[in-house]
Design a protein around this motif. Structure first.
Motif, mmCIF file in Angstrom:
data_model
loop_
_atom_site.group_PDB
_atom_site.id
_atom_site.type_symbol
_atom_site.label_atom_id
_atom_site.label_comp_id
_atom_site.label_asym_id
_atom_site.label_seq_id
_atom_site.Cartn_x
_atom_site.Cartn_y
_atom_site.Cartn_z
ATOM 1 N N GLU A 252 -50.345 66.936 1.955
ATOM 2 C CA GLU A 252 -49.169 67.720 2.347
ATOM 3 C C GLU A 252 -47.874 66.992 1.955
ATOM 4 O OE1 GLU A 252 -47.701 69.442 6.510
ATOM 5 O OE2 GLU A 252 -49.884 69.558 6.212
ATOM 6 N N VAL A 253 -47.842 65.696 2.294
ATOM 7 C CA VAL A 253 -46.637 64.889 1.990
ATOM 8 C C VAL A 253 -46.418 64.821 0.488
ATOM 9 C CG1 VAL A 253 -45.705 62.539 2.035
ATOM 10 C CG2 VAL A 253 -46.710 63.535 4.114
ATOM 11 N N LEU A 254 -47.507 64.536 -0.246
ATOM 12 C CA LEU A 254 -47.378 64.402 -1.693
ATOM 13 C C LEU A 254 -46.894 65.712 -2.323
ATOM 14 C CD1 LEU A 254 -50.456 62.243 -2.748
ATOM 15 C CD2 LEU A 254 -48.046 61.703 -3.097
ATOM 16 N N GLU A 255 -47.420 66.825 -1.821
ATOM 17 C CA GLU A 255 -46.993 68.120 -2.381
ATOM 18 C C GLU A 255 -45.507 68.373 -2.097
ATOM 19 O OE1 GLU A 255 -49.857 70.835 -0.841
ATOM 20 O OE2 GLU A 255 -51.124 70.697 -2.649
ATOM 21 N N SER A 256 -45.086 68.016 -0.865
ATOM 22 C CA SER A 256 -43.671 68.191 -0.497
ATOM 23 C C SER A 256 -42.774 67.311 -1.382
ATOM 24 C CB SER A 256 -43.509 67.856 0.983
ATOM 25 O OG SER A 256 -42.166 67.601 1.261
ATOM 26 N N VAL A 257 -43.220 66.044 -1.561
ATOM 27 C CA VAL A 257 -42.442 65.115 -2.406
ATOM 28 C C VAL A 257 -42.367 65.650 -3.830
ATOM 29 C CG1 VAL A 257 -42.522 62.834 -3.499
ATOM 30 C CG2 VAL A 257 -42.837 63.053 -1.023
ATOM 31 N N THR A 258 -43.492 66.112 -4.346
ATOM 32 C CA THR A 258 -43.534 66.639 -5.717
ATOM 33 C C THR A 258 -42.559 67.807 -5.868
ATOM 34 O OG1 THR A 258 -45.864 66.029 -5.800
ATOM 35 C CG2 THR A 258 -45.067 67.501 -7.518
ATOM 36 N N GLU A 259 -42.573 68.695 -4.870
ATOM 37 C CA GLU A 259 -41.676 69.874 -4.955
ATOM 38 C C GLU A 259 -40.204 69.430 -4.943
ATOM 39 O OE1 GLU A 259 -40.241 73.196 -5.776
ATOM 40 O OE2 GLU A 259 -42.402 72.820 -5.918
ATOM 41 N N SER A 260 -39.909 68.430 -4.087
ATOM 42 C CA SER A 260 -38.531 67.908 -4.027
ATOM 43 C C SER A 260 -38.116 67.334 -5.368
ATOM 44 C CB SER A 260 -38.426 66.820 -2.961
ATOM 45 O OG SER A 260 -38.638 67.381 -1.691
ATOM 46 N N ILE A 261 -39.037 66.558 -5.950
ATOM 47 C CA ILE A 261 -38.701 65.919 -7.236
ATOM 48 C C ILE A 261 -38.522 66.999 -8.310
ATOM 49 C CG2 ILE A 261 -39.566 64.413 -9.068
ATOM 50 C CD1 ILE A 261 -40.877 62.736 -6.861
ATOM 51 N N ARG A 262 -39.361 68.034 -8.292
ATOM 52 C CA ARG A 262 -39.218 69.122 -9.285
ATOM 53 C C ARG A 262 -37.856 69.802 -9.123
ATOM 54 N NH1 ARG A 262 -45.033 70.764 -8.726
ATOM 55 N NH2 ARG A 262 -46.033 69.776 -10.520
ATOM 56 N N GLU A 263 -37.437 70.012 -7.864
ATOM 57 C CA GLU A 263 -36.140 70.637 -7.599
ATOM 58 C C GLU A 263 -35.016 69.749 -8.149
ATOM 59 O OE1 GLU A 263 -35.401 73.526 -6.594
ATOM 60 O OE2 GLU A 263 -33.235 73.197 -6.426
ATOM 61 N N MET A 264 -35.179 68.442 -7.868
ATOM 62 C CA MET A 264 -34.184 67.483 -8.371
ATOM 63 C C MET A 264 -34.138 67.523 -9.900
ATOM 64 S SD MET A 264 -34.088 63.401 -7.700
ATOM 65 C CE MET A 264 -34.800 62.896 -9.230
ATOM 66 N N SER A 265 -35.320 67.622 -10.494
ATOM 67 C CA SER A 265 -35.400 67.649 -11.957
ATOM 68 C C SER A 265 -34.673 68.867 -12.515
ATOM 69 C CB SER A 265 -36.876 67.662 -12.366
ATOM 70 O OG SER A 265 -36.975 67.674 -13.762
ATOM 71 N N ARG A 266 -34.836 70.027 -11.820
ATOM 72 C CA ARG A 266 -34.139 71.252 -12.260
ATOM 73 C C ARG A 266 -32.621 71.056 -12.175
ATOM 74 N NH1 ARG A 266 -38.619 73.876 -10.046
ATOM 75 N NH2 ARG A 266 -37.717 73.956 -7.962
ATOM 76 N N LEU A 267 -32.154 70.440 -11.070
ATOM 77 C CA LEU A 267 -30.712 70.197 -10.891
ATOM 78 C C LEU A 267 -30.180 69.274 -11.993
ATOM 79 C CD1 LEU A 267 -30.535 69.709 -7.011
ATOM 80 C CD2 LEU A 267 -29.745 71.668 -8.348
ATOM 81 N N VAL A 268 -30.953 68.225 -12.270
ATOM 82 C CA VAL A 268 -30.533 67.264 -13.299
ATOM 83 C C VAL A 268 -30.459 67.961 -14.663
ATOM 84 C CG1 VAL A 268 -31.294 65.234 -14.582
ATOM 85 C CG2 VAL A 268 -31.300 65.202 -12.091
ATOM 86 N N THR A 269 -31.440 68.829 -14.935
ATOM 87 C CA THR A 269 -31.426 69.582 -16.195
ATOM 88 C C THR A 269 -30.156 70.441 -16.276
ATOM 89 O OG1 THR A 269 -33.812 69.656 -16.110
ATOM 90 C CG2 THR A 269 -32.746 71.144 -17.652
ATOM 91 N N GLY A 270 -29.783 71.037 -15.130
ATOM 92 C CA GLY A 270 -28.544 71.831 -15.073
ATOM 93 C C GLY A 270 -27.331 70.984 -15.385
ATOM 94 N N ILE A 271 -27.300 69.781 -14.808
ATOM 95 C CA ILE A 271 -26.173 68.870 -15.068
ATOM 96 C C ILE A 271 -26.139 68.496 -16.547
ATOM 97 C CG2 ILE A 271 -25.294 66.523 -14.664
ATOM 98 C CD1 ILE A 271 -26.326 66.803 -11.769
#
Lengths: 307, 171
Positions: A252-271
């Motif tokens: 559960e934790v790993l999946e949550s962390v992965t989703e957070s990192i993916r979201e961060m990755s999308r934001l960084v791509t936007g930047i």
């Protein structure tokens, strides 16, 4: 010559003289200021009359030449060329002074215009220099931000990959737990069978009497061992359940962390897209925008300088 | 002997295109010690003073040929040997169609300070003109004088030189 003629001729001669005078005045009135009265007699009155008429023509001629030239000079910015009032009297002098004052006003306004031109050019220089500095700083910042964003993107990708490897590892732990549980179930069945065998052996040993006494002791020991095996199995089952629960939490934790990192990755791509520009949407990046701004300001400043 | 004329007076003369007098006012005749008969029809150089540099007359004719006006400090020679300084305003005369039909000169009494400055400059120019081969009439002397004139003006036009003296010395 006129004077030498007879008295009776006088009216004709006066008429002739008046015609000459009228002719000169008419020419002057029509704007021919080259006209001057020729000699009309040798008497002091005739000389004075001619001198007076010609003085009028001279001053009018001089005034017309001066006023036109003084105003042309002012219009051309040659403000040092003044209307000389010397030799001009009365209304001529007054008008000459008026033209001189207008000349001064034109000069003052020319000076003001020149000052405002200078101020405008200075402003253009300042604007250009400021925009140049800003656009250079923006370009530098954009380059740094682009590099940081790319670094963050790479980092996010690696973190997601690491988390996915962790999920796989925890997933295999669960599989291993299930296999352990199966093995323990099998051991429990064996222990249960063994307990039954020990019971039967105890009964058979009792039936054999004294001869089976030793065997009865062995059967009792086997039963104890089977019971201990069962207890150990229950303990293992409990521990496996703990491991499985922990694995589920970890997933559960790993999946949550992965989703957070993916979201961060999308934001960084936007930047990164905002900084570097996006080929897909055709948006210009920060560096390009800074360059466009500089180009526009340069065009504006050129126009300001030329006007 | 130096002669002067009144602050309120203007010496006026007109010439045709060849420089022959067609008109001279009474102030001109009195100051130049000439009669009308001695003046009209005569060339303008009857009042030319030997102290006047040829370079200034060259400037005068160059300017008039461009149909422009010229202000100049000029020393003239009267028939009785006297001389008089003027601030001359020389202009072409145009007919109604804009054709130049002659030349006109209005001359005012100059300030002493301006006369002194002009006289100093002209003395240098005359000296340069006389040094050349062929004396004061030679082309080399005129060229040297012309060059010296522009050196002495130091980047100003002769017009600006005249107006600096005129505006500085009061009108």
């Amino acid at each position: 010559m006129i004077r030498r003629r007879a008295e009776t001729q006088q009216p004709t001669e006066d008429t002739e003289l008046l015609r000459t005078l009228a002719g000169v005045c008419r020419r002057a009135a029509a704007g021919d200021l080259e006209a001057r009265l020729p000699a009309i007699g040798d008497s002091p009155a005739a000389i004075e009359a001619r001198s007076a008429v010609n003085a009028l023509l001279d001053v009018t001629d001089a005034f017309v030449r001066e006023s036109g030239a003084a105003l042309s000079a002012a219009a051309e910015g040659r403000f040092h060329r003044r209307f000389l009032t010397r030799g001009m009297l009365g209304s001529f002098r007054h008008a000459a002074s008026t033209i001189g004052a207008a000349n001064d006003a034109m000069q003052a306004s020319a000076v003001r215009v020149a000052e405002s031109d200078r101020a405008r050019l200075a402003l253009a220089d300042q604007l250009e220099s400021a925009v140049l500095t800003v656009s250079e700083q923006v370009a530098t910042a954009a380059t740094e931000m682009g590099a940081s964003a790319n670094g963050l993107s790479d980092f996010a990708r690696e973190a997601v990959a690491g988390a996915e490897r962790g999920l796989t590892t925890v997933g295999s732990l669960r599989t291993a737990s299930d296999q352990i549980r199966n093995a323990v179930d099998l051991i429990n069945q064996v222990a249960s069978q063994t307990r039954l065998l020990a019971l039967n052996a105890t009964i058979e040993a009792a039936r054999a009497g004294e001869a089976g006494r030793g065997f009865s002791v062995v059967a009792g020991e086997v039963k104890v061992l089977a019971n201990e095996t069962s207890e150990s199995s229950d303990e293992i089952i409990g521990q496996v359940a703990t491991v499985q629960s922990a694995a589920a939490d970890a997933i559960e934790v790993l999946e949550s962390v992965t989703e957070s990192i993916r979201e961060m990755s999308r934001l960084v791509t936007g930047i990164a897209a905002a900084v570097d520009g996006s080929h897909d949407s055709g948006n210009a990046g920060l560096s390009q925008l800074a360059e466009v701004l500089r180009g526009e300001v340069s065009r504006f400043v050129t126009t300001v300088r030329a006007s | 002997m130096e002669r002067t004329f009144g602050d309120d007076e203007i010496i006026v003369s007109k010439t045709d295109l060849r420089g022959l007098f067609t008109y001279a006012n009474d102030v001109f005749l009195r100051t130049s010690a000439l009669t009308e008969d001695e003046t009209v029809g005569q060339p303008h150089n009857i009042i030319r003073h030997p102290d006047m540099p040829r370079a200034v007359f060259k400037l005068l004719w160059d300017t008039l040929k461009r149909r422009e006006e010229l202000f100049a400090y000029v020393v003239n020679l009267a028939a009785d040997g006297a001389h008089y300084w003027v601030l001359a305003h020389v202009t072409p005369s145009f007919d109604g169609a804009g054709t130049v039909v002659g030349y006109h000169s209005s001359r005012r009494r100059p300030e002493r300070r301006a006369v002194d400055a002009a006289a100093a400059l002209y003395a240098e120019l005359r000296a340069a003109e006389q040094r050349g081969p062929g004396g004061s009439g030679g082309q080399a002397g005129l060229d040297a004088s012309w060059k010296l004139l522009h050196e002495r003006l130091g980047g100003r036009s002769y017009d600006e030189f005249v107006w600096d003296l005129t505006n500085g010395g009061g009108r």
